[in-house]
Design a protein around this motif. Sequence first.
Motif, PDB file in Angstrom:
ATOM      1  N   VAL A 226       0.847  -1.185   0.000  1.00  0.00           N
ATOM      2  CA  VAL A 226       0.000   0.000   0.000  1.00  0.00           C
ATOM      3  C   VAL A 226       0.887   1.241   0.000  1.00  0.00           C
ATOM      4  O   VAL A 226       1.695   1.429   0.907  1.00  0.00           O
ATOM      5  N   ASP A 227       0.761   2.066  -1.025  1.00  0.00           N
ATOM      6  CA  ASP A 227       1.577   3.287  -1.154  1.00  0.00           C
ATOM      7  C   ASP A 227       3.062   2.962  -1.033  1.00  0.00           C
ATOM      8  O   ASP A 227       3.832   3.693  -0.387  1.00  0.00           O
ATOM      9  N   GLY A 228       3.466   1.875  -1.652  1.00  0.00           N
ATOM     10  CA  GLY A 228       4.868   1.483  -1.654  1.00  0.00           C
ATOM     11  C   GLY A 228       5.345   0.821  -0.376  1.00  0.00           C
ATOM     12  O   GLY A 228       6.526   0.509  -0.247  1.00  0.00           O
ATOM     13  N   LYS A 229       4.444   0.589   0.578  1.00  0.00           N
ATOM     14  CA  LYS A 229       4.821  -0.014   1.853  1.00  0.00           C
ATOM     15  C   LYS A 229       4.230  -1.412   1.975  1.00  0.00           C
ATOM     16  O   LYS A 229       3.071  -1.640   1.616  1.00  0.00           O
ATOM     17  N   SER A 230       5.027  -2.320   2.497  1.00  0.00           N
ATOM     18  CA  SER A 230       4.530  -3.673   2.754  1.00  0.00           C
ATOM     19  C   SER A 230       3.559  -3.633   3.918  1.00  0.00           C
ATOM     20  O   SER A 230       3.715  -2.844   4.852  1.00  0.00           O
ATOM     21  N   THR A 231       2.557  -4.476   3.861  1.00  0.00           N
ATOM     22  CA  THR A 231       1.605  -4.583   4.957  1.00  0.00           C
ATOM     23  C   THR A 231       1.419  -6.046   5.330  1.00  0.00           C
ATOM     24  O   THR A 231       1.726  -6.948   4.546  1.00  0.00           O
ATOM     25  N   TRP A 232       0.945  -6.252   6.530  1.00  0.00           N
ATOM     26  CA  TRP A 232       0.643  -7.603   6.999  1.00  0.00           C
ATOM     27  C   TRP A 232      -0.773  -7.595   7.581  1.00  0.00           C
ATOM     28  O   TRP A 232      -1.151  -6.685   8.334  1.00  0.00           O
ATOM     29  N   SER A 233      -1.537  -8.609   7.226  1.00  0.00           N
ATOM     30  CA  SER A 233      -2.848  -8.815   7.838  1.00  0.00           C
ATOM     31  C   SER A 233      -2.644  -9.552   9.149  1.00  0.00           C
ATOM     32  O   SER A 233      -1.846 -10.482   9.237  1.00  0.00           O
ATOM     33  N   THR A 234      -3.357  -9.146  10.183  1.00  0.00           N
ATOM     34  CA  THR A 234      -3.210  -9.789  11.481  1.00  0.00           C
ATOM     35  C   THR A 234      -4.545 -10.369  11.934  1.00  0.00           C
ATOM     36  O   THR A 234      -5.608  -9.833  11.612  1.00  0.00           O
ATOM     37  N   ILE A 235      -4.469 -11.441  12.672  1.00  0.00           N
ATOM     38  CA  ILE A 235      -5.654 -12.063  13.244  1.00  0.00           C
ATOM     39  C   ILE A 235      -5.346 -12.455  14.678  1.00  0.00           C
ATOM     40  O   ILE A 235      -4.273 -12.990  14.971  1.00  0.00           O
ATOM     41  N   ARG A 236      -6.252 -12.127  15.577  1.00  0.00           N
ATOM     42  CA  ARG A 236      -6.099 -12.420  17.000  1.00  0.00           C
ATOM     43  C   ARG A 236      -6.911 -13.667  17.323  1.00  0.00           C
ATOM     44  O   ARG A 236      -8.082 -13.768  16.973  1.00  0.00           O
ATOM     45  N   LEU A 237      -6.272 -14.626  17.999  1.00  0.00           N
ATOM     46  CA  LEU A 237      -6.905 -15.901  18.306  1.00  0.00           C
ATOM     47  C   LEU A 237      -6.735 -16.221  19.787  1.00  0.00           C
ATOM     48  O   LEU A 237      -5.719 -15.885  20.391  1.00  0.00           O
ATOM     49  N   VAL A 238      -7.724 -16.871  20.346  1.00  0.00           N
ATOM     50  CA  VAL A 238      -7.679 -17.287  21.742  1.00  0.00           C
ATOM     51  C   VAL A 238      -7.603 -18.803  21.798  1.00  0.00           C
ATOM     52  O   VAL A 238      -8.411 -19.504  21.180  1.00  0.00           O
ATOM     53  N   MET A 239      -6.623 -19.306  22.544  1.00  0.00           N
ATOM     54  CA  MET A 239      -6.423 -20.742  22.693  1.00  0.00           C
ATOM     55  C   MET A 239      -6.631 -21.115  24.163  1.00  0.00           C
ATOM     56  O   MET A 239      -6.234 -20.374  25.065  1.00  0.00           O
ATOM     57  N   VAL A 240      -7.237 -22.267  24.397  1.00  0.00           N
ATOM     58  CA  VAL A 240      -7.437 -22.747  25.758  1.00  0.00           C
ATOM     59  C   VAL A 240      -6.764 -24.106  25.916  1.00  0.00           C
ATOM     60  O   VAL A 240      -6.739 -24.920  24.991  1.00  0.00           O
ATOM     61  N   TRP A 241      -6.179 -24.328  27.096  1.00  0.00           N
ATOM     62  CA  TRP A 241      -5.559 -25.619  27.407  1.00  0.00           C
ATOM     63  C   TRP A 241      -6.634 -26.519  27.984  1.00  0.00           C
ATOM     64  O   TRP A 241      -7.203 -26.249  29.033  1.00  0.00           O
ATOM     65  N   ASP A 242      -6.941 -27.589  27.284  1.00  0.00           N
ATOM     66  CA  ASP A 242      -8.077 -28.422  27.655  1.00  0.00           C
ATOM     67  C   ASP A 242      -7.747 -29.883  27.373  1.00  0.00           C
ATOM     68  O   ASP A 242      -7.341 -30.230  26.256  1.00  0.00           O
ATOM     69  N   SER A 243      -7.865 -30.736  28.390  1.00  0.00           N
ATOM     70  CA  SER A 243      -7.628 -32.175  28.241  1.00  0.00           C
ATOM     71  C   SER A 243      -6.246 -32.474  27.670  1.00  0.00           C
ATOM     72  O   SER A 243      -6.082 -33.346  26.820  1.00  0.00           O
ATOM     73  N   GLY A 244      -5.266 -31.700  28.123  1.00  0.00           N
ATOM     74  CA  GLY A 244      -3.889 -31.980  27.761  1.00  0.00           C
ATOM     75  C   GLY A 244      -3.435 -31.470  26.416  1.00  0.00           C
ATOM     76  O   GLY A 244      -2.391 -31.894  25.905  1.00  0.00           O
ATOM     77  N   ASP A 245      -4.175 -30.521  25.811  1.00  0.00           N
ATOM     78  CA  ASP A 245      -3.740 -29.961  24.532  1.00  0.00           C
ATOM     79  C   ASP A 245      -4.404 -28.610  24.321  1.00  0.00           C
ATOM     80  O   ASP A 245      -5.335 -28.230  25.046  1.00  0.00           O
TER      81      ASP A 245
END
Length: 270
Positions: A226-245
């Motif tokens: 964008v306008d000569g600049k690199s961009t990165w798309s970001t995604i926020r994720l929530v992980m839970v520890w459950d039953s050993g994984d």
Amino acid sequence: MAEKDSYSRDRVSFGAIASAAVLTLIVVVGIVVYVTRDSGAAGTTPSVAETAGGSGFASPEVDILGRRVDVPNNAAGQPLPQNVTRQRKSGDADWLTAAPEGTTAPFGWQRVYGASVPFSTSDGPTRLEDGLAVGYSHTPQGAVLAAAQITYRLNARPADRDLYVRQVRSSAQQVAAYDRALAADRLPEQQPERITKFFVASDAFKVDDYADDLAIVQLATRGQVVDGKSTWSTIRLVMVWDSGDWRLKPLSSSSAQTGLIESLGGWTKW
């Protein structure tokens, strides 16, 4: 327009992906989904390399960004030998910022059902169970690996109900919504290559918060210039520890879950 054509145009898949500009990230019924701008049918027949079983690898390929991606003979992937002594400890200075080992070496990014997913030699996944990648370390690195694996696999194979119910910690209402989408033929069994080719390896990650039972992570994937600049798309994720994984926890709000950045400063590169 025929009903079938309407389904093709409106087809969605559950999971999360932050890749090319052809994808738009939103949140529907509490789980991150994407809607493609392409209107063709979403189903396809996997290639010979994708359907072959066994162990080992076929010849490596190059993704759309010119980077190596390995092709396992088993369509579900090939877990790598693990050295658990290389896992970070909570007292380490880089506990939240270190990258899992092995992802920058050959076989570290594998094309699984068309999507590029990470395999480490330190933090998992350690094995396959019924085609699912499982066995992630109880560390920030394990949480990030699981986040990338689960979300990308769900995008590549949205109708994989076993993956959804076993590796996504959804409410009864969310499972019911998923099952209705399945019954209505809204979720393709396998996305075509013209879509999965954009499911490229993320460039970096960030651990926003971490506890023994929950991790909040972000993935950053190369996007448009964008306008000569690199961009990165970001995604926020929530992980839970459950039953050993680690499992993916669906979110109930679309606010602040996706974004666009112009620098990877403060992020950990794989």
